[in-house]
Design an enzyme around this catalytic site. Structure first.
Site, PDB file in Angstrom:
ATOM      1  N   GLU A 103       0.849  -1.198   0.000  1.00 32.30           N
ATOM      2  CA  GLU A 103       0.000   0.000   0.000  1.00 32.30           C
ATOM      3  C   GLU A 103       0.884   1.247   0.000  1.00 32.30           C
ATOM      4  O   GLU A 103       1.999   1.215   0.529  1.00 32.30           O
ATOM      5  CB  GLU A 103      -0.895  -0.064   1.257  1.00 32.30           C
ATOM      6  CG  GLU A 103      -1.791   1.107   1.522  1.00 32.30           C
ATOM      7  CD  GLU A 103      -2.877   1.318   0.488  1.00 32.30           C
ATOM      8  OE1 GLU A 103      -2.529   1.569  -0.671  1.00 32.30           O
ATOM      9  OE2 GLU A 103      -4.073   1.265   0.847  1.00 32.30           O
ATOM     10  N   ASP A 104       0.398   2.319  -0.597  1.00 34.26           N
ATOM     11  CA  ASP A 104       1.174   3.563  -0.570  1.00 34.26           C
ATOM     12  C   ASP A 104       1.081   4.227   0.803  1.00 34.26           C
ATOM     13  O   ASP A 104       2.068   4.667   1.367  1.00 34.26           O
ATOM     14  CB  ASP A 104       0.712   4.530  -1.678  1.00 34.26           C
ATOM     15  CG  ASP A 104      -0.796   4.756  -1.699  1.00 34.26           C
ATOM     16  OD1 ASP A 104      -1.512   4.139  -0.877  1.00 34.26           O
ATOM     17  OD2 ASP A 104      -1.268   5.542  -2.540  1.00 34.26           O
ATOM     18  N   ASP A 107      -4.099   5.506   6.190  1.00 36.00           N
ATOM     19  CA  ASP A 107      -4.649   6.690   6.855  1.00 36.00           C
ATOM     20  C   ASP A 107      -5.535   6.197   8.011  1.00 36.00           C
ATOM     21  O   ASP A 107      -5.039   5.917   9.097  1.00 36.00           O
ATOM     22  CB  ASP A 107      -5.404   7.468   5.766  1.00 36.00           C
ATOM     23  CG  ASP A 107      -6.017   8.763   6.217  1.00 36.00           C
ATOM     24  OD1 ASP A 107      -5.557   9.821   5.784  1.00 36.00           O
ATOM     25  OD2 ASP A 107      -6.986   8.716   6.977  1.00 36.00           O
ATOM     26  N   PHE A 156      -2.356  15.879   4.048  1.00 29.55           N
ATOM     27  CA  PHE A 156      -2.473  15.188   2.773  1.00 29.55           C
ATOM     28  C   PHE A 156      -1.151  15.280   2.001  1.00 29.55           C
ATOM     29  O   PHE A 156      -0.515  16.328   1.955  1.00 29.55           O
ATOM     30  CB  PHE A 156      -3.600  15.838   1.962  1.00 29.55           C
ATOM     31  CG  PHE A 156      -4.000  15.048   0.766  1.00 29.55           C
ATOM     32  CD1 PHE A 156      -4.773  13.913   0.882  1.00 29.55           C
ATOM     33  CD2 PHE A 156      -3.597  15.451  -0.503  1.00 29.55           C
ATOM     34  CE1 PHE A 156      -5.150  13.184  -0.233  1.00 29.55           C
ATOM     35  CE2 PHE A 156      -3.962  14.732  -1.624  1.00 29.55           C
ATOM     36  CZ  PHE A 156      -4.742  13.592  -1.488  1.00 29.55           C
ATOM     37  N   ARG A 169       1.139  12.404  -9.529  1.00 33.24           N
ATOM     38  CA  ARG A 169       1.725  11.087  -9.259  1.00 33.24           C
ATOM     39  C   ARG A 169       3.184  10.973  -9.709  1.00 33.24           C
ATOM     40  O   ARG A 169       3.918  10.112  -9.257  1.00 33.24           O
ATOM     41  CB  ARG A 169       0.945   9.993 -10.011  1.00 33.24           C
ATOM     42  CG  ARG A 169      -0.471   9.794  -9.538  1.00 33.24           C
ATOM     43  CD  ARG A 169      -1.024   8.507 -10.163  1.00 33.24           C
ATOM     44  NE  ARG A 169      -2.471   8.433 -10.072  1.00 33.24           N
ATOM     45  CZ  ARG A 169      -3.142   7.971  -9.017  1.00 33.24           C
ATOM     46  NH1 ARG A 169      -2.493   7.561  -7.962  1.00 33.24           N
ATOM     47  NH2 ARG A 169      -4.458   7.924  -9.031  1.00 33.24           N
TER      48      ARG A 169
HETATM   49  P1  5GP Z   1      -7.557   4.553   4.590  1.00 34.78           P
HETATM   50  O1  5GP Z   1      -8.540   3.523   4.144  1.00 34.78           O
HETATM   51  O2  5GP Z   1      -6.394   3.962   5.364  1.00 34.78           O
HETATM   52  O3  5GP Z   1      -8.241   5.649   5.362  1.00 34.78           O
HETATM   53  O4  5GP Z   1      -7.017   5.263   3.307  1.00 34.78           O
HETATM   54  C1  5GP Z   1      -6.086   4.648   2.497  1.00 34.78           C
HETATM   55  C2  5GP Z   1      -6.126   5.184   1.097  1.00 34.78           C
HETATM   56  O5  5GP Z   1      -6.470   6.557   1.087  1.00 34.78           O
HETATM   57  C3  5GP Z   1      -4.769   5.108   0.446  1.00 34.78           C
HETATM   58  O6  5GP Z   1      -4.663   3.959  -0.326  1.00 34.78           O
HETATM   59  C4  5GP Z   1      -4.733   6.333  -0.429  1.00 34.78           C
HETATM   60  O7  5GP Z   1      -5.261   6.021  -1.681  1.00 34.78           O
HETATM   61  C5  5GP Z   1      -5.651   7.295   0.233  1.00 34.78           C
HETATM   62  N1  5GP Z   1      -4.933   8.300   1.037  1.00 34.78           N
HETATM   63  C6  5GP Z   1      -4.882   8.412   2.384  1.00 34.78           C
HETATM   64  N2  5GP Z   1      -4.163   9.469   2.775  1.00 34.78           N
HETATM   65  C7  5GP Z   1      -3.707  10.033   1.632  1.00 34.78           C
HETATM   66  C8  5GP Z   1      -2.857  11.161   1.378  1.00 34.78           C
HETATM   67  O8  5GP Z   1      -2.368  11.888   2.257  1.00 34.78           O
HETATM   68  N3  5GP Z   1      -2.602  11.413   0.068  1.00 34.78           N
HETATM   69  C9  5GP Z   1      -3.104  10.663  -0.959  1.00 34.78           C
HETATM   70  N4  5GP Z   1      -2.777  11.017  -2.198  1.00 34.78           N
HETATM   71  N5  5GP Z   1      -3.906   9.601  -0.748  1.00 34.78           N
HETATM   72  C10 5GP Z   1      -4.198   9.296   0.536  1.00 34.78           C
END
Ligand code: 5GP
Length: 181
Positions: A103-104, A107, A156, A169
């Site tokens: 995963e990138d 959050d 973010f 990207r």
């Molecule tokens: P989660 O389900 O953990 O809340 O969110 C995960 C997904 O949200 C990540 O795969 C990503 O796509 C997106 N995401 C969460 N925080 C960020 C951020 O700071 N920047 C970007 N570009 N995407 C984020």
């Protein structure tokens, strides 16, 4: 090259450099290479954001392992939403495999918590998570992240595969939200 970039209506400032990112990937890759030496790993990459990380990570591990892609959506703009949708699922047979979910950024943890649950019904031997970035203050779901690159602040971020409304990207560095224009 300037330390600030403008993407649509937002300005971002440089946060993690290409060199910091690549060094940290080497560290994670070395650990993964040792931990999975005698296992049967399959890398499952969460699109779109993790494609650059996954590519550099796999090269650095030098493990000859399958890599496949899934698409899961929970984000619109700069906010996580409550709905997790598996838009493109894993089509590989992962029975008895050691899955590494790539995963990138984690959050709230909602996306991976949900998808781990989906995978847990497919008889894989183990599931581990490798995430380049983690926002520890925002974690809401119980998630064990075995391989984490950087714990970052709540703001973010974009770059190195991560987007803002599909843009930004291509940067080799990671940028953090600076201000709204
Ligand atoms: P989660 O389900 O953990 O809340 O969110 C995960 C997904 O949200 C990540 O795969 C990503 O796509 C997106 N995401 C969460 N925080 C960020 C951020 O700071 N920047 C970007 N570009 N995407 C984020």
């Amino acid at each position: 090259m300037t330390d600030k970039v403008k993407i649509q209506d937002l300005v971002f400032k440089k946060y993690l450099t290409q060199s910091q990112i690549q060094k940290q990937i080497e560290v994670l890759a070395d650990r993964i290479a040792v931990d999975y030496k005698d296992k049967d790993p399959v890398f499952i990459v969460v699109l779109n954001g993790a494609y650059m990380f996954a590519s550099d990570l796999l090269k650095a591990t030098a493990l000859d392992a399958p890599m496949t892609f899934v698409k899961i959506s929970s984000y619109v703009g700069t906010e996580s939403t409550g709905n997790v949708k598996v838009i493109m699922d894993c089509t590989l047979d992962i029975k008895d495999k050691d899955v590494i979910l790539v995963e990138d950024i984690v959050d709230t943890g909602r996306t991976l918590h949900h998808y781990q649950e989906v995978l847990s019904h497919r008889s894989c031997r183990s599931i581990a998570i490798a995430s380049l970035l983690v926002k520890p203050n925002k974690l809401e779901f119980p998630l064990k992240i075995e391989y984490r690159g950087f714990d970052i602040e709540d703001d973010f971020v974009v770059g190195y595969g991560l987007d803002y409304n599909e843009y930004g990207r291509m940067y080799a560095d990671i940028y953090q939200l600076f201000e709204e224009e």
